[in-house]
Design a protein around this motif. Sequence first.
Motif, PDB file in Angstrom:
ATOM      1  N   VAL A  96       0.850  -1.183   0.000  1.00  0.00           N
ATOM      2  CA  VAL A  96       0.000   0.000   0.000  1.00  0.00           C
ATOM      3  C   VAL A  96       0.890   1.239   0.000  1.00  0.00           C
ATOM      4  N   PRO A  97       0.638   2.208  -0.879  1.00  0.00           N
ATOM      5  CA  PRO A  97       1.441   3.439  -0.876  1.00  0.00           C
ATOM      6  C   PRO A  97       1.391   4.115   0.491  1.00  0.00           C
ATOM      7  N   VAL A 156     -14.946   9.193  -3.268  1.00  0.00           N
ATOM      8  CA  VAL A 156     -13.658   8.650  -3.714  1.00  0.00           C
ATOM      9  C   VAL A 156     -13.903   7.462  -4.641  1.00  0.00           C
ATOM     10  N   SER A 157     -14.888   6.649  -4.307  1.00  0.00           N
ATOM     11  CA  SER A 157     -15.207   5.491  -5.155  1.00  0.00           C
ATOM     12  C   SER A 157     -15.542   5.917  -6.576  1.00  0.00           C
ATOM     13  N   THR A 158     -16.412   6.914  -6.715  1.00  0.00           N
ATOM     14  CA  THR A 158     -16.818   7.341  -8.052  1.00  0.00           C
ATOM     15  C   THR A 158     -15.653   7.974  -8.810  1.00  0.00           C
ATOM     16  N   ALA A 159     -14.759   8.666  -8.095  1.00  0.00           N
ATOM     17  CA  ALA A 159     -13.585   9.244  -8.754  1.00  0.00           C
ATOM     18  C   ALA A 159     -12.681   8.161  -9.332  1.00  0.00           C
ATOM     19  N   LEU A 160     -12.705   6.980  -8.705  1.00  0.00           N
ATOM     20  CA  LEU A 160     -11.894   5.850  -9.184  1.00  0.00           C
ATOM     21  C   LEU A 160     -12.660   4.972 -10.168  1.00  0.00           C
ATOM     22  N   THR A 189      -7.810  -0.946  -4.928  1.00  0.00           N
ATOM     23  CA  THR A 189      -7.780  -0.300  -6.243  1.00  0.00           C
ATOM     24  C   THR A 189      -6.623   0.680  -6.351  1.00  0.00           C
ATOM     25  N   VAL A 190      -6.436   1.485  -5.320  1.00  0.00           N
ATOM     26  CA  VAL A 190      -5.348   2.465  -5.333  1.00  0.00           C
ATOM     27  C   VAL A 190      -3.995   1.764  -5.320  1.00  0.00           C
ATOM     28  N   ALA A 191      -3.887   0.670  -4.561  1.00  0.00           N
ATOM     29  CA  ALA A 191      -2.612  -0.041  -4.472  1.00  0.00           C
ATOM     30  C   ALA A 191      -2.179  -0.593  -5.817  1.00  0.00           C
ATOM     31  N   PHE A 192      -3.125  -1.004  -6.640  1.00  0.00           N
ATOM     32  CA  PHE A 192      -2.784  -1.582  -7.944  1.00  0.00           C
ATOM     33  C   PHE A 192      -2.784  -0.550  -9.085  1.00  0.00           C
ATOM     34  N   ALA A 193      -3.186   0.691  -8.779  1.00  0.00           N
ATOM     35  CA  ALA A 193      -3.397   1.667  -9.849  1.00  0.00           C
ATOM     36  C   ALA A 193      -2.118   2.324 -10.348  1.00  0.00           C
ATOM     37  N   GLY A 194      -1.057   2.335  -9.582  1.00  0.00           N
ATOM     38  CA  GLY A 194       0.182   2.991 -10.017  1.00  0.00           C
ATOM     39  C   GLY A 194       0.306   4.392  -9.443  1.00  0.00           C
ATOM     40  N   ARG A 195       1.440   5.024  -9.733  1.00  0.00           N
ATOM     41  CA  ARG A 195       1.759   6.308  -9.097  1.00  0.00           C
ATOM     42  C   ARG A 195       0.840   7.439  -9.512  1.00  0.00           C
TER      43      ARG A 195
END
Length: 417
Positions: A132-133, A193-197, A245-251
């Motif tokens: 996790v970032p 946050v969910s909808t933004a992703l 989702t954020v952990a796998f999404a990249g920088r």
Amino acid sequence: MTGATGDGDEVARAPWIPGPRRAADDHADLTARLPEEAEEPDVDDPDLEVPVLTHNVLKSLLGAWALSACSTGESRAVENHLTVCAPCADEALRLRDAVALLHEDRDLDLDPLLRSRVLENCLGRRPARIPVPDWVTPYDAETARLDALLRDIGESEWHAPVRLKWYEEDRVMRRKATVAAVIGHLLAVDGLVSTALGLDDPLGAGVPELSPTERTEAFWSALDRPPNRSLRNPWRDQSHTLIRTVAFAGRGVADLTVTYKDFALPLRDSLLERAFECWLHADDIANAVAYPYAPPSGAHLHGMIDLAARLLPAALANRRRTGLASPARHLVAAGAPGRSLHLEIEGAGGGHWYIALDSPAAVGSADHAVAQVAMDGVEFCQLVAGHITPEEAAAGQDGDREAIRDVLAAAASLSRL
């Protein structure tokens, strides 16, 4: 060296090992006996009848011997065997050392605070299965801590009254809710946050852009019955999905914009803001159900305070536009140092920030500081959450009183339902 394997096998010689103490040795003087007590057989009595036992039987008695559970004759047989069998002698030493670690008189009642300490240690130190970032860890930690609290409370406590409080237009606002309703509020606002992703919105598809307060009211109104503990799983599943989702999404995902209708934050700051709100509402719930709840770790608390400090110049400018703050005194070019307030936060998560007073585009500067405010970190967060008013904040103050009053009021104005 060869060990014995049967009755007639040759065995290696080993030094004799004294027998274990009797269990009563730790608690009483064995030389003092009551008159009515019978004399115990003397293990050194040459007339003592010692049974003849095979090696395998003697080996099986080692555990009982170490615990002083053998008969007198069996103890003599085992001890005689230990003088001639090195493998059994080694095993006897290990067993006797192990028995020494047992404390039969120890209180077996667990410390009532043990569970909370273990949970705190695990939540603070356990490695994540998915990397996790660093900027996501405050949200990960605070949702996990709140989930641990929810797991501990009973069915009836989900309906315990919670008093929500925030600061709006220089007035204290209050709203009655329940523990379950607060979880519904977190679920609805985390949906931004969910909808933004690109994930599902807990309010459903086709929902227009709403503020956090409007989303909460819409979610509560849509429920067909009073909120209850059934909201825990959807809220926790959503937080897990966000983190994964954020952990796998990249920088690049850190700079994704999350819109709150009236303002917007990059995803990096949005998840920090959600961690802050999760902690404050968890504290509201803990107070409602009499549950001990600690502030976030120092590093996470520092990040939350830093976010609030970065938002203060814009909040101050907004209040100035509506006539709630004093006019700007010395406008400077964007990016130039300007008149500033030195915000000193003490305790865990503390530090020093310089808040630009006259323009959100100016840069706070120690050389241009006209006032100083010193506060405890947790109390500053309570002010930012609207749980205490600017007048109630126990702040050390020095310098321009007008600037101090404006900044404290701007900090409280960051709060909302």
